[in-house]
Each structure stands twice: as C-alpha cells, then as structure tokens.
Motif scaffolding. Structure first.
Motif, PDB file in Angstrom:
ATOM      1  N   GLY A  71     -26.302  51.145  -8.640  1.00  0.00           N
ATOM      2  CA  GLY A  71     -27.380  50.534  -9.413  1.00  0.00           C
ATOM      3  C   GLY A  71     -27.271  49.098  -9.490  1.00  0.00           C
ATOM      4  N   ASN A  72     -26.415  48.385  -8.991  1.00  0.00           N
ATOM      5  CA  ASN A  72     -26.570  47.040  -8.909  1.00  0.00           C
ATOM      6  C   ASN A  72     -26.936  46.599  -7.429  1.00  0.00           C
ATOM      7  OD1 ASN A  72     -26.030  44.181  -8.833  1.00  0.00           O
ATOM      8  ND2 ASN A  72     -23.983  44.288  -9.360  1.00  0.00           N
ATOM      9  N   ASN A  73     -28.223  46.102  -7.445  1.00  0.00           N
ATOM     10  CA  ASN A  73     -28.698  45.677  -5.953  1.00  0.00           C
ATOM     11  C   ASN A  73     -28.661  44.227  -5.829  1.00  0.00           C
ATOM     12  OD1 ASN A  73     -29.945  48.247  -5.764  1.00  0.00           O
ATOM     13  ND2 ASN A  73     -31.730  47.635  -7.385  1.00  0.00           N
ATOM     14  N   HIS A  74     -27.808  43.328  -6.382  1.00  0.00           N
ATOM     15  CA  HIS A  74     -27.468  42.000  -6.078  1.00  0.00           C
ATOM     16  C   HIS A  74     -26.383  42.056  -5.049  1.00  0.00           C
ATOM     17  CE1 HIS A  74     -27.428  37.828  -6.601  1.00  0.00           C
ATOM     18  NE2 HIS A  74     -26.264  37.861  -7.029  1.00  0.00           N
ATOM     19  N   ASN A  75     -26.879  42.152  -3.742  1.00  0.00           N
ATOM     20  CA  ASN A  75     -25.943  42.163  -2.571  1.00  0.00           C
ATOM     21  C   ASN A  75     -25.584  40.726  -2.350  1.00  0.00           C
ATOM     22  OD1 ASN A  75     -24.578  42.737  -0.208  1.00  0.00           O
ATOM     23  ND2 ASN A  75     -26.395  42.270   0.719  1.00  0.00           N
ATOM     24  N   THR A  76     -24.300  40.146  -2.258  1.00  0.00           N
ATOM     25  CA  THR A  76     -23.789  38.880  -1.852  1.00  0.00           C
ATOM     26  C   THR A  76     -22.843  38.997  -0.732  1.00  0.00           C
ATOM     27  OG1 THR A  76     -21.828  39.426  -3.285  1.00  0.00           O
ATOM     28  CG2 THR A  76     -23.701  38.469  -4.321  1.00  0.00           C
ATOM     29  N   VAL A  77     -22.857  40.060   0.088  1.00  0.00           N
ATOM     30  CA  VAL A  77     -22.038  40.094   1.343  1.00  0.00           C
ATOM     31  C   VAL A  77     -22.723  39.115   2.404  1.00  0.00           C
ATOM     32  CG1 VAL A  77     -21.844  41.478   3.421  1.00  0.00           C
ATOM     33  CG2 VAL A  77     -21.336  42.426   1.283  1.00  0.00           C
ATOM     34  N   GLY A  78     -22.043  38.287   2.880  1.00  0.00           N
ATOM     35  CA  GLY A  78     -22.333  37.234   3.731  1.00  0.00           C
ATOM     36  C   GLY A  78     -21.595  37.053   5.200  1.00  0.00           C
ATOM     37  N   ILE A  79     -20.638  38.130   5.609  1.00  0.00           N
ATOM     38  CA  ILE A  79     -19.951  38.241   6.558  1.00  0.00           C
ATOM     39  C   ILE A  79     -19.798  39.574   7.129  1.00  0.00           C
ATOM     40  CG2 ILE A  79     -17.847  37.618   7.694  1.00  0.00           C
ATOM     41  CD1 ILE A  79     -17.100  35.710   5.240  1.00  0.00           C
ATOM     42  N   VAL A  80     -20.177  39.896   8.257  1.00  0.00           N
ATOM     43  CA  VAL A  80     -20.008  41.318   8.931  1.00  0.00           C
ATOM     44  C   VAL A  80     -19.478  41.056  10.164  1.00  0.00           C
ATOM     45  CG1 VAL A  80     -21.392  43.324   9.603  1.00  0.00           C
ATOM     46  CG2 VAL A  80     -22.010  42.021   7.552  1.00  0.00           C
ATOM     47  N   HIS A  81     -18.481  42.098  10.547  1.00  0.00           N
ATOM     48  CA  HIS A  81     -17.929  42.161  11.959  1.00  0.00           C
ATOM     49  C   HIS A  81     -17.703  43.534  11.996  1.00  0.00           C
ATOM     50  CE1 HIS A  81     -14.692  41.809  14.627  1.00  0.00           C
ATOM     51  NE2 HIS A  81     -15.517  40.753  15.069  1.00  0.00           N
ATOM     52  N   ILE A  82     -18.284  43.892  13.414  1.00  0.00           N
ATOM     53  CA  ILE A  82     -17.917  45.175  14.064  1.00  0.00           C
ATOM     54  C   ILE A  82     -16.703  45.250  14.832  1.00  0.00           C
ATOM     55  CG2 ILE A  82     -18.854  47.236  15.227  1.00  0.00           C
ATOM     56  CD1 ILE A  82     -21.545  46.023  14.407  1.00  0.00           C
ATOM     57  N   ALA A  83     -15.915  46.335  14.834  1.00  0.00           N
ATOM     58  CA  ALA A  83     -14.548  46.101  15.905  1.00  0.00           C
ATOM     59  C   ALA A  83     -15.155  46.439  17.225  1.00  0.00           C
ATOM     60  CB  ALA A  83     -13.853  47.292  15.393  1.00  0.00           C
ATOM     61  N   ALA A  84     -14.627  46.127  18.289  1.00  0.00           N
ATOM     62  CA  ALA A  84     -14.872  46.223  19.465  1.00  0.00           C
ATOM     63  C   ALA A  84     -15.408  47.530  20.106  1.00  0.00           C
ATOM     64  CB  ALA A  84     -13.998  45.440  20.810  1.00  0.00           C
ATOM     65  N   ASP A  85     -14.492  48.549  19.519  1.00  0.00           N
ATOM     66  CA  ASP A  85     -14.629  50.027  19.942  1.00  0.00           C
ATOM     67  C   ASP A  85     -15.717  50.610  19.158  1.00  0.00           C
ATOM     68  OD1 ASP A  85     -13.275  50.295  17.742  1.00  0.00           O
ATOM     69  OD2 ASP A  85     -11.615  51.425  18.546  1.00  0.00           O
ATOM     70  N   SER A  86     -16.428  49.971  18.264  1.00  0.00           N
ATOM     71  CA  SER A  86     -17.487  50.374  17.486  1.00  0.00           C
ATOM     72  C   SER A  86     -17.132  51.603  16.221  1.00  0.00           C
ATOM     73  CB  SER A  86     -18.616  51.207  18.233  1.00  0.00           C
ATOM     74  OG  SER A  86     -19.304  50.001  18.945  1.00  0.00           O
ATOM     75  N   GLU A 124     -32.033  54.231  10.611  1.00  0.00           N
ATOM     76  CA  GLU A 124     -31.081  53.760   9.665  1.00  0.00           C
ATOM     77  C   GLU A 124     -30.065  55.058   9.576  1.00  0.00           C
ATOM     78  OE1 GLU A 124     -30.837  53.161   4.981  1.00  0.00           O
ATOM     79  OE2 GLU A 124     -32.437  52.216   5.943  1.00  0.00           O
ATOM     80  N   LYS A 125     -28.785  54.697   9.779  1.00  0.00           N
ATOM     81  CA  LYS A 125     -27.691  55.517   9.738  1.00  0.00           C
ATOM     82  C   LYS A 125     -27.100  55.622   8.509  1.00  0.00           C
ATOM     83  CE  LYS A 125     -23.881  57.091  12.646  1.00  0.00           C
ATOM     84  NZ  LYS A 125     -22.969  56.592  13.919  1.00  0.00           N
ATOM     85  N   PHE A 126     -26.489  54.633   7.882  1.00  0.00           N
ATOM     86  CA  PHE A 126     -26.155  54.673   6.719  1.00  0.00           C
ATOM     87  C   PHE A 126     -26.497  53.405   5.627  1.00  0.00           C
ATOM     88  CE2 PHE A 126     -22.435  56.011   9.879  1.00  0.00           C
ATOM     89  CZ  PHE A 126     -22.586  57.258   9.428  1.00  0.00           C
ATOM     90  N   LYS A 127     -26.228  53.635   4.328  1.00  0.00           N
ATOM     91  CA  LYS A 127     -26.325  52.495   3.502  1.00  0.00           C
ATOM     92  C   LYS A 127     -25.390  52.281   2.791  1.00  0.00           C
ATOM     93  CE  LYS A 127     -29.958  50.941   0.357  1.00  0.00           C
ATOM     94  NZ  LYS A 127     -31.308  51.165  -0.369  1.00  0.00           N
ATOM     95  N   TRP A 128     -24.668  50.928   2.536  1.00  0.00           N
ATOM     96  CA  TRP A 128     -23.608  50.743   1.973  1.00  0.00           C
ATOM     97  C   TRP A 128     -23.780  49.650   0.900  1.00  0.00           C
ATOM     98  CZ3 TRP A 128     -20.723  49.570   7.131  1.00  0.00           C
ATOM     99  CH2 TRP A 128     -20.465  50.808   7.736  1.00  0.00           C
ATOM    100  N   SER A 129     -22.727  49.622  -0.332  1.00  0.00           N
ATOM    101  CA  SER A 129     -22.946  48.446  -1.253  1.00  0.00           C
ATOM    102  C   SER A 129     -21.637  48.159  -1.500  1.00  0.00           C
ATOM    103  CB  SER A 129     -23.575  49.092  -2.409  1.00  0.00           C
ATOM    104  OG  SER A 129     -23.448  48.304  -3.517  1.00  0.00           O
ATOM    105  N   HIS A 130     -21.172  46.893  -1.815  1.00  0.00           N
ATOM    106  CA  HIS A 130     -20.023  46.379  -2.336  1.00  0.00           C
ATOM    107  C   HIS A 130     -19.769  46.625  -3.847  1.00  0.00           C
ATOM    108  CE1 HIS A 130     -17.753  43.608   0.535  1.00  0.00           C
ATOM    109  NE2 HIS A 130     -18.345  44.605   1.281  1.00  0.00           N
ATOM    110  N   GLN A 131     -21.133  46.880  -4.552  1.00  0.00           N
ATOM    111  CA  GLN A 131     -21.194  46.714  -5.820  1.00  0.00           C
ATOM    112  C   GLN A 131     -21.241  47.859  -6.402  1.00  0.00           C
ATOM    113  OE1 GLN A 131     -23.052  44.371  -3.799  1.00  0.00           O
ATOM    114  NE2 GLN A 131     -21.863  42.800  -4.498  1.00  0.00           N
ATOM    115  N   GLU A 132     -21.287  48.186  -7.803  1.00  0.00           N
ATOM    116  CA  GLU A 132     -21.471  49.519  -8.433  1.00  0.00           C
ATOM    117  C   GLU A 132     -22.837  50.074  -7.994  1.00  0.00           C
ATOM    118  OE1 GLU A 132     -20.445  48.748 -12.758  1.00  0.00           O
ATOM    119  OE2 GLU A 132     -18.506  48.286 -12.062  1.00  0.00           O
TER     120      GLU A 132
END
Length: 338
Positions: free
Chosen positions: A87-102, A77-85
């Motif tokens: 302490g809020n563990n309710h993750n709702t992210v349903g779309i992920v896209h990585i650029a072609a050059d990473s 595991e390299k990083f851990k991110w959150s859209h929420q504030e």
C-alpha cells in the motif's frame, strides 16, 4: 570583488554559453535521435534500470508503479516488486543490477537492499545498512555474492547463502561505483580518492590499482574477464587489460567533461557502449577509444531543458543496442559492425 548581481549575470552568461556550445557539439556529432523501435515501460518515468546481458529482461524502478520486471522478448510485464510495505507507493529505489546469468537482481535505496529471484519473482533477502549510505551495488551469478559500495569508503562483499562477509578497506573516500565478475570472485570499485581497484573477493587482495587525476565516477567489468573500464570526473575514461593491468585505450571526445551513467562491453570484445545523464548513448572502439556512433534517447516528458538519464544499455542483438532511460522508454538502436 564582484557584487552579487554581477556574479549572477556572469553565471547566467556562462551557463548560456555552455548550453550553446553543448548544442553546437551535439549538432556537429551526427547524433541520431530516432530509434528503430520504442516501448514504454514506465508511465511516469523511471528512477533506475538495468538490462540483462542477453537483452531479454529489463528491471525498472518507476516513479509510480514500484519496481517492474519486463520480458523483452514478449514486451510484457513479468513481475512487480516493492521495497516498502503493501500500500506504500513511495518508491525510493535508485540502484538496480541484474546478474550476468539473469538469475538474480539486486535493488537498493540509500538505506537498504534486496535480492530477488528472477525465475520465481520472489524476494530472497532484505538487508539494512546502518553504518553509511549505499552508493552502488552489484550481484554475481546465482546470487552468490553481493557487492555494496558505501558512503564511508568501505566496500562490503556479502554471500547471502553462507553469511560470509568481507570488507574491503582500500579506498580512502566515499565509493561512487562498483561492479562484480559473473563468478563473484573479482570486484572493481571506484571512489573519490582518484582510484579504481580490481580486487579478489575471496581474500581482499588488490590485483590492480588504476589511478586517475580526479575522483572515479564510474567503473564496469567485462563479463568475459578481458577488460575493465574506469572514468574520472575530468576527461579520463580508460579501458584496461584485466590480466596485465595496462591501459588499452582512452576514450576520445571533444567535451571538457563527459559524465557516464552506464557502460557495457560487447560479447565479441570490439565495442564499449555507454550512456550519460544528458541523453547520449555512445558506441566506442575498445582498441582505439574512438567514437563509432552517438544516439540521443527520447527526453523525459516535462523536463526543461529536455533531457533524460540513460540508465542501462545492452547489446540485445548482434547489430542492435537497447537502452532504458529516465523517460520510461526502452529504445532500440541499430548499428553497423566493422
């Protein structure tokens, strides 16, 4: 007119028959269900995922652990991110896209999206969409441009560093899928208006119009600028020549309807790899549209009937595919090249 009980019985019979037919087709297809290697990336399953073009990074939106970035070379595991504030563990992210050059990744839920630097692990912007829900999203090399498909049929092209915005208004109904070229100059978008458009993000000018017989559910661009892929909700899964706009092939399969959740072209231009919500991972010939091999990813624990959504697939090595699915597993599948 049938009575309600009669209708329910007919529906149950139809569902049972369809399940049996699907199982029969799967048994006859020679699908492989045992990966060469499997690594758990999300403990409680995943909501979305993407794999970098070079097969070295995975980004997974998880049920309980937020958004995880995995180094696939070291399986760490390299990083851990959150859209929420915090302490809020309710993750709702349903779309992920990585650029072609990473270099960058975009993550989105229905109301907002974020841009992340994959070198530093730091966020570089967070934006809310008020006008309509986010349906799909993509990012170009160096985070130069972000493409946002929305529920109102509009597509937003946005340059975070310059603030430039362009709205593409070619579609008449809601957007289902988008993709962007590595340099950020070209967009491929598909929607409920039975159409996929290839267009220039600098001018909004349409380059090619790909017409289908039903709503377009998935699109994908080849990173080297050779091909476009568009799929409709019936049996139209087509590969197009980006330069001429002409059809190269149509994928051939026995099912009356096949849903695609992800698609990517091989660097050598010979293959298209696709995933589906029904565990299927398929390898196709670009020139003929014929199926070369099918695999079945591991089902998500606790699902009945047992199933999993294939969120992402990558040609991680010359003779190997890597998949990320809702089961929370990264799985490696060897294949023999022609």
């Amino acid at each position: 007119m049938y009575k309600t009980a009669d209708r329910l019985m007919l529906n149950h019979r139809f569902t049972f028959l369809w399940v049996m037919i699907s199982l029969f087709l799967s048994a006859c297809s020679g699908a492989i269900s045992q990966p060469e290697k499997s690594v758990r990336h999300a403990q409680e399953g995943a909501y979305a995922a993407d794999i970098s073009a070079d097969g070295k990074i995975s980004v997974i939106s998880t049920a309980q652990q937020g958004i995880l970035v995995w180094d696939l070379t070291n399986q760490a595991e390299k990083f851990k991110w959150s859209h929420q504030e915090e302490g809020n563990n309710h993750n709702t992210v349903g779309i992920v896209h990585i650029a072609a050059d990473s270099s960058y990744v975009v993550t989105a839920d229905r109301e907002a999206f974020a841009l992340w630097n994959l070198t530093t692990g730091e966020p570089e912007g967070f934006w809310r969409i008020d006008e309509a829900s986010v349906r799909d999203i993509a990012v170009s090399n160096n985070g130069r441009g972000i493409l946002v498909g929305r529920g109102n049929g509009k597509v937003l092209f946005f340059e975070p560093k310059t603030g430039r915005r362009l709205e593409f208004l070619g579609h008449q109904e809601k957007i289902n899928s988008v993709d962007i070229s590595p340099n950020g100059f070209y967009a491929l978008t598909g929607g409920n208006d039975y159409t996929a458009y290839l267009w220039d993000t600098r001018t909004g000018q349409v380059i090619h119009k790909f017409v289908h017989s039903s709503r377009v559910t998935k699109v994908a661009l080849d990173d080297l600028g050779r091909y476009a892929f568009s799929v409709d909700s019936k049996r139209g899964a087509k590969i197009w020549d980006v330069q001429s706009g002409k059809e190269i092939s149509q994928l051939f399969y026995l099912q009356r309807q096949k849903i695609f959740s992800t698609a990517t072209f091989s660097e050598n231009g010979k293959y298209l790899a696709t995933g589906s919500p029904g565990r299927a991972l398929n390898l196709w010939s670009v020139t003929s549209g014929s199926e070369i091999q099918e695999w079945r990813v591991t089902p998500k624990e606790g699902t009945q009937p047992q199933s999993a959504i294939v969120y992402a697939v990558s040609f991680s090595q010359e003779n190997q595919l890597l998949s990320e699915s809702s089961s929370g597993l990264a799985e490696y599948w060897p294949f023999e090249q022609d």
